[in-house]
Every structure is written in C-alpha cells, then in structure tokens.
Design a protein around this motif. Structure first.
Motif, PDB file in Angstrom:
ATOM      1  N   THR A  91      19.851  39.255  -1.845  1.00 12.63           N
ATOM      2  CA  THR A  91      20.961  40.140  -2.176  1.00 12.63           C
ATOM      3  C   THR A  91      21.920  40.082  -1.006  1.00 12.63           C
ATOM      4  N   THR A  92      23.148  39.753  -1.268  1.00 15.28           N
ATOM      5  CA  THR A  92      24.102  39.520  -0.186  1.00 15.28           C
ATOM      6  C   THR A  92      25.502  39.863  -0.674  1.00 15.28           C
ATOM      7  N   LYS A  93      26.474  39.629   0.203  1.00 16.92           N
ATOM      8  CA  LYS A  93      27.869  39.844  -0.136  1.00 16.92           C
ATOM      9  C   LYS A  93      28.564  38.496  -0.286  1.00 16.92           C
ATOM     10  N   THR A  94      29.648  38.480  -1.036  1.00 22.49           N
ATOM     11  CA  THR A  94      30.406  37.241  -1.199  1.00 22.49           C
ATOM     12  C   THR A  94      30.916  36.765   0.151  1.00 22.49           C
ATOM     13  N   GLY A  95      30.869  35.425   0.341  1.00 23.27           N
ATOM     14  CA  GLY A  95      31.360  34.831   1.575  1.00 23.27           C
ATOM     15  C   GLY A  95      30.387  34.859   2.726  1.00 23.27           C
ATOM     16  N   THR A  96      29.227  35.494   2.532  1.00 26.42           N
ATOM     17  CA  THR A  96      28.226  35.559   3.593  1.00 26.42           C
ATOM     18  C   THR A  96      27.207  34.449   3.387  1.00 26.42           C
ATOM     19  N   ASN A  97      26.948  33.675   4.440  1.00 25.79           N
ATOM     20  CA  ASN A  97      26.002  32.567   4.335  1.00 25.79           C
ATOM     21  C   ASN A  97      24.595  33.058   4.001  1.00 25.79           C
ATOM     22  N   VAL A  98      23.978  32.353   3.061  1.00 28.72           N
ATOM     23  CA  VAL A  98      22.565  32.585   2.751  1.00 28.72           C
ATOM     24  C   VAL A  98      21.869  31.232   2.756  1.00 28.72           C
ATOM     25  N   THR A  99      20.585  31.245   3.076  1.00 24.87           N
ATOM     26  CA  THR A  99      19.816  30.010   3.163  1.00 24.87           C
ATOM     27  C   THR A  99      18.635  30.058   2.209  1.00 24.87           C
ATOM     28  N   PHE A 100      18.455  28.965   1.479  1.00 27.05           N
ATOM     29  CA  PHE A 100      17.308  28.820   0.582  1.00 27.05           C
ATOM     30  C   PHE A 100      16.421  27.721   1.155  1.00 27.05           C
ATOM     31  N   THR A 101      15.161  28.000   1.282  1.00 29.92           N
ATOM     32  CA  THR A 101      14.239  27.062   1.919  1.00 29.92           C
ATOM     33  C   THR A 101      12.966  26.911   1.110  1.00 29.92           C
ATOM     34  N   VAL A 102      12.535  25.675   0.953  1.00 26.96           N
ATOM     35  CA  VAL A 102      11.248  25.388   0.336  1.00 26.96           C
ATOM     36  C   VAL A 102      10.466  24.517   1.314  1.00 26.96           C
ATOM     37  N   LYS A 103       9.181  24.773   1.418  1.00 27.74           N
ATOM     38  CA  LYS A 103       8.317  23.944   2.253  1.00 27.74           C
ATOM     39  C   LYS A 103       7.256  23.320   1.367  1.00 27.74           C
ATOM     40  N   ALA A 104       6.990  22.019   1.609  1.00 23.79           N
ATOM     41  CA  ALA A 104       6.041  21.307   0.760  1.00 23.79           C
ATOM     42  C   ALA A 104       5.200  20.364   1.593  1.00 23.79           C
ATOM     43  N   ASP A 105       4.058  20.021   1.031  1.00 15.28           N
ATOM     44  CA  ASP A 105       3.142  19.082   1.657  1.00 15.28           C
ATOM     45  C   ASP A 105       3.134  17.815   0.810  1.00 15.28           C
ATOM     46  N   GLY A 106       3.241  16.649   1.428  1.00 14.59           N
ATOM     47  CA  GLY A 106       3.223  15.391   0.704  1.00 14.59           C
ATOM     48  C   GLY A 106       3.792  14.288   1.574  1.00 14.59           C
ATOM     49  N   ILE A 107       3.916  13.103   1.009  1.00 14.35           N
ATOM     50  CA  ILE A 107       4.403  11.939   1.754  1.00 14.35           C
ATOM     51  C   ILE A 107       5.686  11.421   1.118  1.00 14.35           C
ATOM     52  N   GLY A 108       6.654  11.115   1.994  1.00 16.76           N
ATOM     53  CA  GLY A 108       7.927  10.563   1.518  1.00 16.76           C
ATOM     54  C   GLY A 108       8.650  11.527   0.607  1.00 16.76           C
ATOM     55  N   VAL A 146       0.856  -1.184   0.000  1.00 16.74           N
ATOM     56  CA  VAL A 146       0.000   0.000   0.000  1.00 16.74           C
ATOM     57  C   VAL A 146       0.893   1.235   0.000  1.00 16.74           C
ATOM     58  N   THR A 147       0.665   2.115  -0.957  1.00 12.90           N
ATOM     59  CA  THR A 147       1.383   3.385  -1.040  1.00 12.90           C
ATOM     60  C   THR A 147       0.418   4.503  -0.682  1.00 12.90           C
ATOM     61  N   VAL A 148       0.772   5.274   0.321  1.00 18.10           N
ATOM     62  CA  VAL A 148      -0.081   6.382   0.761  1.00 18.10           C
ATOM     63  C   VAL A 148       0.461   7.675   0.171  1.00 18.10           C
ATOM     64  N   THR A 149      -0.410   8.396  -0.501  1.00 17.13           N
ATOM     65  CA  THR A 149       0.006   9.660  -1.098  1.00 17.13           C
ATOM     66  C   THR A 149      -0.744  10.815  -0.447  1.00 17.13           C
ATOM     67  N   LYS A 150      -0.208  11.971  -0.608  1.00 19.14           N
ATOM     68  CA  LYS A 150      -0.823  13.201  -0.122  1.00 19.14           C
ATOM     69  C   LYS A 150      -0.675  14.197  -1.247  1.00 19.14           C
ATOM     70  N   GLU A 151      -1.631  15.070  -1.437  1.00 18.04           N
ATOM     71  CA  GLU A 151      -1.548  16.017  -2.541  1.00 18.04           C
ATOM     72  C   GLU A 151      -0.235  16.782  -2.431  1.00 18.04           C
ATOM     73  N   LEU A 152       0.626  16.570  -3.414  1.00 20.37           N
ATOM     74  CA  LEU A 152       1.941  17.204  -3.389  1.00 20.37           C
ATOM     75  C   LEU A 152       1.808  18.660  -3.800  1.00 20.37           C
ATOM     76  N   LYS A 153       2.244  19.556  -2.922  1.00 20.77           N
ATOM     77  CA  LYS A 153       2.211  20.980  -3.262  1.00 20.77           C
ATOM     78  C   LYS A 153       3.228  21.725  -2.415  1.00 20.77           C
ATOM     79  N   ILE A 154       3.721  22.800  -2.964  1.00 19.84           N
ATOM     80  CA  ILE A 154       4.681  23.641  -2.246  1.00 19.84           C
ATOM     81  C   ILE A 154       3.894  24.676  -1.449  1.00 19.84           C
ATOM     82  N   THR A 155       4.162  24.718  -0.160  1.00 17.49           N
ATOM     83  CA  THR A 155       3.430  25.638   0.719  1.00 17.49           C
ATOM     84  C   THR A 155       4.214  26.912   1.012  1.00 17.49           C
TER      85      THR A 155
END
Length: 729
Positions: free
Chosen positions: A560-577, A544-553
């Motif tokens: 805009t930043t300076k060289t050598g400065t840490n930046v973070t990219f984040t995506v949040k999504a709804d779904g299973i596995g 049995v494979t359980v799915t959930k409507e896959l979507k990005i929330t």
C-alpha cells in the motif's frame, strides 16, 4: 442501331439534394461527401443487349437489367470501381472486360452467367475470392490472370462442369486442371487423375516455383504456365504438341526437358524465358513455330534435330530467335544443305535473325547421358582418406554427391561435393554409409550412379556418448564404446562461455563418473580414442545440463503506497540458470500481460494512478526449461480517491433514526450528502451532512427518497457514491 438505357434522376445541384427512387443504385450521387458514388445508366453503351463500353467514373456500378453480354475491354482500367452489381440477364463476360479494375475486392456473379472469357478480370489485384455460379459452363483458366490477392476460386455446388479442391479448379471429373490461384507457394503436384492442363491454368502464378506433372497428362493448353514462377520443368512423355505461349515469360525457368513424343514447338512457347541457357529439341520434332524462343536473352546453345523441316517467322523483322543475344552455338544433327532449307528465308536472311555471332555445328551427334564407370565400395580404417569416382559421358556434365548413413531412410546432399571424384577422411560414423552421384548434362537430363558402401575396420566408435541432464549433487556417468586393439581414451571439456576445449585431467577411461557442480551447467565434452597403431577417433560432442530443484524461497509482497513513491517487488528462488519475467493485470482486466523489460528478481517502480488495484506475479525459469510461478500480489494506492463501501438502502418507521455510511480512500477527504425525494428530478445538498456517516430522524415524506454522498479529496478530485433508498413502513 445503338440504344442507350437512360434512368430518370432529378439532381438539384444548387440545393445539394439527391433524389432517387427506392433502391435505384443507378443514380449518380457524385459530389456528396461520405456517400457512395453510383453510376448513371447513361454511362453505358449498349447495343442489342451487349454492353460495349462504360464511360463513367463511379465507385459503385449497377449494370442495367437486359444486358446479356459484356464486350472485351468494356471496363478496362476503371480502378475506381469498388463494387459491381450484375443483372440476372447476363450470360457472358468477354475478353479482358474488366482488365485493371484493381479496386474490386469481391464479385457476386449472377446465376444466369454461362461464359467467362480469357483475362476477363486480369489485373484485378484487389480481388480476394471468387465463387463461380453453378450456371458457368465455359471458363478460361487465365480469366483472373495476375489477380495477386486472389487465394481461391470456388465453384458453387451443382455446377455440372467444374469442381474446386483447395482453391484449385478442375473439370468435374478431375481430369483437367482449369485454374490454380489457390495453389500454395512453392511446388505443386498435379494429381494422377489429371490428363490435361487447361489453357492458362497456371498463368501468372508467380508463387509456384515448380509443378510436378504425371505421365497421365497428354495435353498442355495454350499459355498454361505463362508468367509463372517455375524454375524447371519436365514435360511428360505422351505430350505431342507444345501450344501457344505454354511457358511464355517464365523468367525463372532455367531448364526444360522435352520428351521424344513432342512433334511441334508452338508459337511463343518459350518467349521471354530469359533464364534458359540451353535447350535440346528431340528428334521427334518436325516443326518450330514463329517466335518460339523470342527474347530468350540467356539462351547460349540449342540442339536442333534434322527431323525439323520447318522453322517459321513471326514477322518480316522477327525470327524464331530474335532477342537471343547470348546465343552462340546451334548444334544441328543434319547437313549444311539441310539447314539452309529450313533456316533461310527467300532473302537468305536466316532464322537466326540479326545475330551474327552464332556458329552452326553441322552433323552434330548428341551424346546420350550415361554413367560409364560406377563408384566403388571401400573398406578402410578410421581416419583413412577414401575417394569415390564416377565416370560419365554427356555434354556439359555437372555432379552432385549424396549420402545415407547406416540406419537412415533418406538421402542427403553431400555438401559441396560437386566433382566427378570426391575424397574425405573416414570416421567411425561412416560404417555402413552409402554414397551415390547424380550426373546432369547441360540439357537438363540427369542420371544417378549406383550406390557405393563404406565399411570401417580396425578402430571405430560403436556407441557414442550421449548428452545428460543431472540434478545438482547427483552423479552422472559419461561413456562410449569402441572396437580396436590396445585402446586408450582421453576426455576433453569446454565450459559455457569458453571458446576452446581443454584436456580433462585423469579422465582416461571409456566410462567416467562425476558429480557436477553448478559450473558444469552447459559444459560440452568429447572423447578421443586411440588404438595401438596410433589411429585415433573423436567421439560425438555432448552436453551436460545441471539442474537444481526449482522453487521459490521468498514470495513478493502486496503493498500500500502513494502515487509516485517507489516500491520494490522481490522474488527469491532456488535453481540453476534462473531467468525472470514479471506479469501484471490491471483492475478490470481479465488477462495477464508480460511486463516489458521487467526480467529481474527484484523490480522497482513508481506507480501512477492507474496502478490502484493492479496485480502482479513473477514467472521463474531455470536452464532446463522448467518454470514456477510466484504468489500474486496487489498494489493499493492510498492517495487515489475511490469509494470502498457504498451506502445501503434502509427500511424504517416514521420517527425512527436512520444512518447512511460511505467509506472511501484518499487524501484530505470531505463529504457532502445529497437527497432527492420521490418525484424530484434534481439532487439537493443535504445541509449539514458532511461526515462519512450521517444519522437523521425519518418522517413519512421520506418514503422513496434517495440519498448519496459526494466525496472530495485535497486535490479537488470528486467521486459520487451509489444512491441509497429509504422505504417508510
């Protein structure tokens, strides 16, 4: 009298000057770095138009015009030769003329050529493709023996003798296989139109492990399969003679079936076939030529019929079976006196050579392979043990059982069931299954038994449960159908990551409905069915494979930043596995690249200067294989010096003000404007003009003048704007 063709060449060695007229490629350029080394004409021995020997060491050879033939071994072993130019007077290339010229990668054969002899280009391991001119009328199949890189021999259109199909050369009417360098690895099927396998046709084809030859083939040429990779071979009925070296050095050949139409076993037919263990020579054979089984080191037994009246010798020291050190048994169908007439020389040495460990069995009667008792069909209950037995007669019998379940169209090998009797516990999937046994003898003969059928009575599962994919929060029904009396059911489950199945409490019906939660994704289940007699049957295991409507929330954001400065990219999504893969495309690129090891919903990085203007997105997948792509975001580096807006051309009247503006980004920017008037060749600093925007009063001498700005950041990096032009109207 031998003649030499000598070209006129002037070499001034002291000055390092090479002089040769026009395109005369026959002049030596040896000693000049980076230049092609050409053969000199006096490197050739030529007699009455026949090139008999090449003594040069050049990488590029141009054979003199007037040469009509090339003798055997003329260029033997010249691996340094990379290219050869043949004259349009050439008609024939002799035996092994270019043997071992491994540097050759291609051939341009002249339209005058008519004959290519055996092994002409043998061991030219660099050759990749060859085209036979339309003029070629005599071509030996092993002309390109052991040319391991050669994938095709093509035939020029208009050739009246040969044709080419998928890299295989046939006679024009396709009734003879000539050469097979382009044959694919594995098994090769000879077309039904073929009546003959030409001399050396498959010689050296190490990648070909099997050749299926139709009954239409009546002739097999000398060395036809020599040094090939075939593992077993059935000579078609109708072939009357095995020619010289037909299977010589086929080291993988384990069995060969010789039909009762063959009358002569030729010279060296099986010489060097070290994997052959047993051979049966049919009663039609009357003669075995010398060295037929030379160095068949794995040969243990052979059947020789009394019809054989001659077994010849290769030399005083080599007999038909020299090197057959494993040979222990010769089964002769005649008497001892008959054997001595054909097997002993005048010195009484014997055809078996120095092998003293051989026992000759006289008056041997071959046992014809046949099935004497067929396996019987059975009717049983699920779980009962069933046995199938075949009885057969023959020498050195081996067995292999096959099965085909109800609804299937092809037979499958039944694992390791390789005995005359095999037993197993029947399950409901066996209902309607058929089995048979293939029986083989040690001579390579085989026969199939009749098929026996299995009928399952009493308890049996008639409809198996099936795997399901369900959306989270929705219900799913798991069911099966069974036949029997007093049936009971018990379901079992194993969640992802678990190693054993557990009883699914209270799930005791043929059909069960449940609403899965996220922990159900990847769960496996089966059902055990019992009847009133306590017979039981286990169903197929399903998933049995359980799915959930896959979507990005929540989408990632541009930064805009300076060289050598840490930046973070984040995506949040709804779904299973869920799984994540980030992609990037730098400024100026046109395609996206997977960002190695960046496989998390959130990724942190310290950009370097090459990241200015880079674009990124994340591809999110769920356990069901569906995917969704995030928005594309951009990275802007504020401290990377770059012009963002160029100064523009202006048109003005003399005495009016004109303004030039440049826009740039970076740290601690400084500006210096420059100008270049019409006719000037160099730029000059425009004194006092050191701001991003500068205004001045134009005069008539400015017509056609160009201005530009040099921008410098605090680190000393510089960038120059485009030039803007002033037009005075």
């Amino acid at each position: 009298m031998k003649k030499r063709i000598i070209s006129i060449a002037l070499v001034i060695a002291a000055l390092g000057i090479l002089i040769h007229a026009g395109n005369d490629s026959r002049t030596s350029s040896a000693g000049f770095a980076g230049l092609t080394v050409y053969a000199a004409a006096d490197d050739f021995d030529i007699e009455d138009g026949c090139l008999t020997y090449y003594s040069g060491s050049s990488s590029s050879v141009s054979i003199p015009s007037g040469v009509t033939s090339i003798a055997g071994f003329a260029f033997d072993g010249h691996s340094e030769i990379k290219s050869i130019a043949f004259p349009q007077t050439l008609k024939s290339i002799g035996y092994a003329s270019f043997w071992g010229c491994s540097g050759l990668t291609g051939l341009s054969l002249p339209n005058s050529l008519t004959d290519i002899s055996s092994c002409a280009f043998a061991d030219c391991t660099g050759l990749k493709s060859v085209t036979l001119p339309a003029s070629v009328k005599d071509f030996s199949g092993d002309a390109f023996y052991h040319c391991t890189a050669l994938t095709a021999i093509n035939v020029a259109s208009g050739n009246a003798v040969y044709c080419s199909v998928d890299g295989v050369v046939y006679s024009k009417n396709k009734d003879t296989v000539i050469a097979c360098p382009g044959a694919k690895k594995g098994s090769f099927t000879v077309p039904d139109s073929v009546k003959a396998i030409g001399e050396g046709a498959f010689k050296g084809c190490a990648g070909i492990t099997g050749v299926s030859v139709p009954s239409s083939v009546k002739t097999i040429g000398d060395s036809a399969f020599a040094s090939s990779g075939i593992k077993s071979f059935s000579i078609p009925s109708g072939v009357t003679k095995l020619g010289y070296g037909n299977f010589e050095f086929c080291e993988s050949l384990t069995s060969v079936k010789i039909p009762n139409t063959v009358t002569n076993i030729g010279w060296r037919v099986f010489s060097g076939c070290s994997s052959l263990t047993t051979v049966t020579i049919p009663a039609s054979v009357t003669k075995i030529d010398g060295l037929a089984f030379l160095d068949c080191s794995g040969l243990k037994s052979i059947v020789i019929p009394k019809s054989v009246t001659s077994i010849t010798y290769g030399s005083t020291n080599e007999s038909c079976f020299t090197g057959c050190n494993a040979l222990r048994d010769v089964y002769f169908t005649g008497t001892e006196q008959q054997w001595k007439k054909i097997a002993l020389d005048s010195n009484g040495k014997g055809v078996l050579g120095l092998n003293k460990n051989v026992t000759v069995h006289y008056n041997y009667t071959p046992v014809t392979l046949s099935v004497t008792a067929q396996p019987a069909s059975v009717t049983v209950k699920t779980g009962a043990t069933v046995s199938f037995t075949v009885k057969a007669k023959g020498d050195g019998l081996t067995y292999q059982w096959y099965y085909k379940k109800a609804g299937q169209t092809s037979w499958s090998k039944w694992g390791t069931r390789t005995t005359a009797t095999t037993s197993a516990a029947a399950n409901s999937t066996w209902d309607g299954m058929q089995v048979y046994c293939k029986v083989s003898d040690k001579y390579g003969n085989s026969v199939n038994s009749k098929a026996a059928a299995v009928t399952i009575t009493g308890l049996k599962i008639t409809t198996q449960p099936v795997s399901k994919t369900v959306v989270l929060g929705k219900s799913v029904t798991l069911s099966l159908k069974a036949e029997g009396t007093g049936l009971s059911y018990q379901w079992y489950f194993k969640k992802k990551g678990q190693t054993s199945f557990s009883k699914w409490n209270n799930r005791t019906h043929a059909s069960e409905t449940v609403t899965p939660n996220e922990t159900w994704d990847g769960i496996q289940l089966y059902c055990i069915v019992k009847d009133s007699t306590e017979s039981k049957e286990q169903s197929a295991t399903i998933k049995v494979t359980v799915t959930k409507e896959l979507k990005i929330t929540s989408q990632p954001s541009s930064v805009t930043t300076k060289t050598g400065t840490n930046v973070t990219f984040t995506v949040k999504a709804d779904g299973i596995g869920l799984s994540y893969q980030w992609y990037f495309m730098k400024k100026g690129q046109t395609s996206w690249t997977a960002w190695n090891s960046r496989t998390h919903a959130s990724e942190t990085v310290a950009p370097n200067a090459t990241w200015d203007g880079i674009q990124l997105y994340c591809l999110v997948k769920d356990s069901a294989g569906k995917s969704v792509k995030s928005n594309t975001v951009k990275v802007t580096l504020s401290d990377v010096l770059a012009i963002t807006a160029q100064p523009a051309n202006v048109t003005a009247s003399a005495g009016s003000n004109v303004t030039f503006t440049v826009k740039a980004k970076g740290i601690g920017l400084k500006y210096q404007w420059q100008f270049k008037k019409t006719g000037a060749t160099a730029w000059s600093n425009w004194n006092g003009r050191t701001t991003a925007s500068t205004t001045a009063t134009a005069n008539s001498s400015w017509n056609g003048m160009q201005v530009r700005c040099i921008v410098t950041d605090s680190a000393g990096n510089k960038v120059t704007s485009n030039a803007a032009k002033i037009t005075i109207k």
